[in-house]
Design a protein around this motif. Structure first.
Motif, PDB file in Angstrom:
ATOM      1  N   GLU A 169     -45.313   5.260 -36.079  1.00  0.00           N
ATOM      2  CA  GLU A 169     -43.951   4.745 -36.183  1.00  0.00           C
ATOM      3  C   GLU A 169     -43.008   5.514 -35.262  1.00  0.00           C
ATOM      4  OE1 GLU A 169     -41.335   1.928 -37.544  1.00  0.00           O
ATOM      5  OE2 GLU A 169     -43.477   2.104 -37.987  1.00  0.00           O
ATOM      6  N   LYS A 213     -43.402   4.351 -31.755  1.00  0.00           N
ATOM      7  CA  LYS A 213     -42.730   3.068 -31.535  1.00  0.00           C
ATOM      8  C   LYS A 213     -41.240   3.271 -31.284  1.00  0.00           C
ATOM      9  CE  LYS A 213     -45.785  -0.032 -34.135  1.00  0.00           C
ATOM     10  NZ  LYS A 213     -45.880  -0.955 -35.299  1.00  0.00           N
ATOM     11  N   HIS A 214     -40.630   4.167 -32.071  1.00  0.00           N
ATOM     12  CA  HIS A 214     -39.202   4.438 -31.896  1.00  0.00           C
ATOM     13  C   HIS A 214     -38.929   5.041 -30.517  1.00  0.00           C
ATOM     14  CE1 HIS A 214     -37.798   3.255 -35.793  1.00  0.00           C
ATOM     15  NE2 HIS A 214     -38.600   4.083 -36.433  1.00  0.00           N
ATOM     16  N   SER A 266     -39.190   2.294 -27.979  1.00  0.00           N
ATOM     17  CA  SER A 266     -38.017   1.417 -28.093  1.00  0.00           C
ATOM     18  C   SER A 266     -36.802   2.058 -27.441  1.00  0.00           C
ATOM     19  CB  SER A 266     -37.721   1.120 -29.569  1.00  0.00           C
ATOM     20  OG  SER A 266     -38.781   0.418 -30.164  1.00  0.00           O
ATOM     21  N   SER A 289     -25.482   0.213 -40.408  1.00  0.00           N
ATOM     22  CA  SER A 289     -26.480  -0.769 -39.969  1.00  0.00           C
ATOM     23  C   SER A 289     -25.800  -2.049 -39.496  1.00  0.00           C
ATOM     24  CB  SER A 289     -27.448  -1.086 -41.109  1.00  0.00           C
ATOM     25  OG  SER A 289     -28.187   0.059 -41.484  1.00  0.00           O
ATOM     26  N   TYR A 338     -25.932  -3.760 -35.745  1.00  0.00           N
ATOM     27  CA  TYR A 338     -26.297  -5.148 -35.455  1.00  0.00           C
ATOM     28  C   TYR A 338     -25.203  -5.840 -34.638  1.00  0.00           C
ATOM     29  CZ  TYR A 338     -29.672  -4.291 -39.204  1.00  0.00           C
ATOM     30  OH  TYR A 338     -30.667  -3.766 -39.987  1.00  0.00           O
ATOM     31  N   TYR A 375     -34.308  -9.736 -34.385  1.00  0.00           N
ATOM     32  CA  TYR A 375     -35.456  -8.846 -34.175  1.00  0.00           C
ATOM     33  C   TYR A 375     -35.225  -7.485 -34.823  1.00  0.00           C
ATOM     34  CZ  TYR A 375     -38.590  -5.637 -31.735  1.00  0.00           C
ATOM     35  OH  TYR A 375     -39.507  -4.658 -31.447  1.00  0.00           O
ATOM     36  N   TYR A 376     -34.063  -6.892 -34.554  1.00  0.00           N
ATOM     37  CA  TYR A 376     -33.795  -5.554 -35.087  1.00  0.00           C
ATOM     38  C   TYR A 376     -33.541  -5.578 -36.593  1.00  0.00           C
ATOM     39  CZ  TYR A 376     -33.749  -3.420 -30.486  1.00  0.00           C
ATOM     40  OH  TYR A 376     -34.128  -2.946 -29.255  1.00  0.00           O
ATOM     41  N   THR A 420     -35.053  -7.623 -38.643  1.00  0.00           N
ATOM     42  CA  THR A 420     -36.395  -7.742 -39.213  1.00  0.00           C
ATOM     43  C   THR A 420     -37.118  -6.400 -39.179  1.00  0.00           C
ATOM     44  OG1 THR A 420     -36.508 -10.050 -38.480  1.00  0.00           O
ATOM     45  CG2 THR A 420     -38.581  -8.993 -39.072  1.00  0.00           C
ATOM     46  N   LYS A 421     -36.944  -5.661 -38.085  1.00  0.00           N
ATOM     47  CA  LYS A 421     -37.559  -4.334 -37.988  1.00  0.00           C
ATOM     48  C   LYS A 421     -37.030  -3.396 -39.067  1.00  0.00           C
ATOM     49  CE  LYS A 421     -38.564  -2.047 -34.412  1.00  0.00           C
ATOM     50  NZ  LYS A 421     -38.542  -1.240 -33.173  1.00  0.00           N
ATOM     51  N   ASP A 422     -35.777  -3.606 -39.462  1.00  0.00           N
ATOM     52  CA  ASP A 422     -35.172  -2.757 -40.493  1.00  0.00           C
ATOM     53  C   ASP A 422     -35.489  -3.224 -41.912  1.00  0.00           C
ATOM     54  OD1 ASP A 422     -34.100  -1.144 -38.576  1.00  0.00           O
ATOM     55  OD2 ASP A 422     -32.082  -1.982 -38.669  1.00  0.00           O
TER      56      ASP A 422
END
Length: 254
Positions: free
Chosen positions: A2, A5-6, A9, A78, A82, A105-106, A108-110
């Motif tokens: 994880e 991935k961060h 990103s 948050s 967004y 997308y972001y 959903t990732k959260d």
């Protein structure tokens, strides 16, 4: 995994930002830009920057209200992230088309379910279209000669834009209050993607889509049962668009 991935990103975002600034400044003299900025009245420059912050805060507020209304509350930071994602990707993509997909997308990732992020973006988009129509009608009533007297092309474009906005607004209403109407298009898209072999397991995709549609239906029912939520989002979006238009005025005055 994880953490990796961060990191990737973040690196991707930095590369994208660097590429964006490269394109912006490739044919722009930085000194001319600085001269223009320093030539502004500090009061109007500060006011314009403040309006940008308020613009983002309004969108964040809308997202918090809608997501809380559909039983998925999020933190203020948050919601602001967004809103910033929407603003940034809308600025760097053609016709500002990249903001909402990036938001989804972001979100959903959260951990925000796609159905709930979708209904949130849809409600916001619907309010956005409604407010733009309202501003457009107001401008038409105040200065009709600007639309109908200056240029035939301008009149055609204005009417075309109004018709498109009304059509999108009606589609949004159908999607929220009659979500079953989107089931066939979704299944059709899955069928086409399976034919193109972009989806390997069609049945699994259908089951996943049905699950999302059920969640979407539940979220839309909340919107129907809580009209105050829609009214609040409309009012906030109205203020947000007024803020957006005021930025251009402040730049002009500065």
């Amino acid at each position: 995994m994880e953490k990796r991935k961060h990191i990737w990103s973040l690196l991707f975002l930095l590369v994208l930002m660097a590429f964006t600034f490269f394109l912006l400044f490739r044919q722009l003299n930085i000194q001319d830009l600085m001269d223009t900025i320093t030539g502004f009245e500090p009061v109007f420059l500060a006011a314009g920057m403040g309006m940008v912050v308020l613009f983002l805060c309004c969108e964040a507020f809308v997202f918090r209200i809608v997501l809380k209304g559909i039983d998925h509350p999020i933190r203020r930071i948050s919601a602001l992230v967004y809103a910033g994602i929407d603003f940034y990707f809308s600025c760097i993509t053609p016709s500002a088309n990249g903001g909402q997909p990036a938001q989804a997308y972001y979100m959903t990732k959260d951990g925000v379910p796609l159905s709930k992020s979708g209904i949130t973006i849809l409600v916001y988009g619907m309010m956005y279209k409604a407010v733009l129509l309202l501003f457009g009608m107001f401008a038409l009533c105040m200065v009709p000669s600007y639309v109908f007297g200056e240029s035939t092309l301008l009149m055609v474009l204005f009417l075309f834009g109004a018709v498109c906005d009304v059509a999108v607004f009606v589609l949004c209403l159908f999607a929220i209050f009659h979500p079953d109407c989107i089931r066939r298009p979704v299944y059709f898209c899955i069928h086409i993607l399976a034919k193109l072999r972009l989806i390997t397991d069609k049945e699994k995709a259908m089951v996943g889509a049905e699950k999302q549609l059920l969640e979407y239906h539940e979220a839309s029912m909340v919107c129907k049962k809580t009209p105050n939520l829609v009214i609040k989002t409309f009012c906030i979006t109205f203020v947000q668009r007024a803020i957006q238009f005021s930025i251009g005025y402040l730049v002009f005055r500065g």
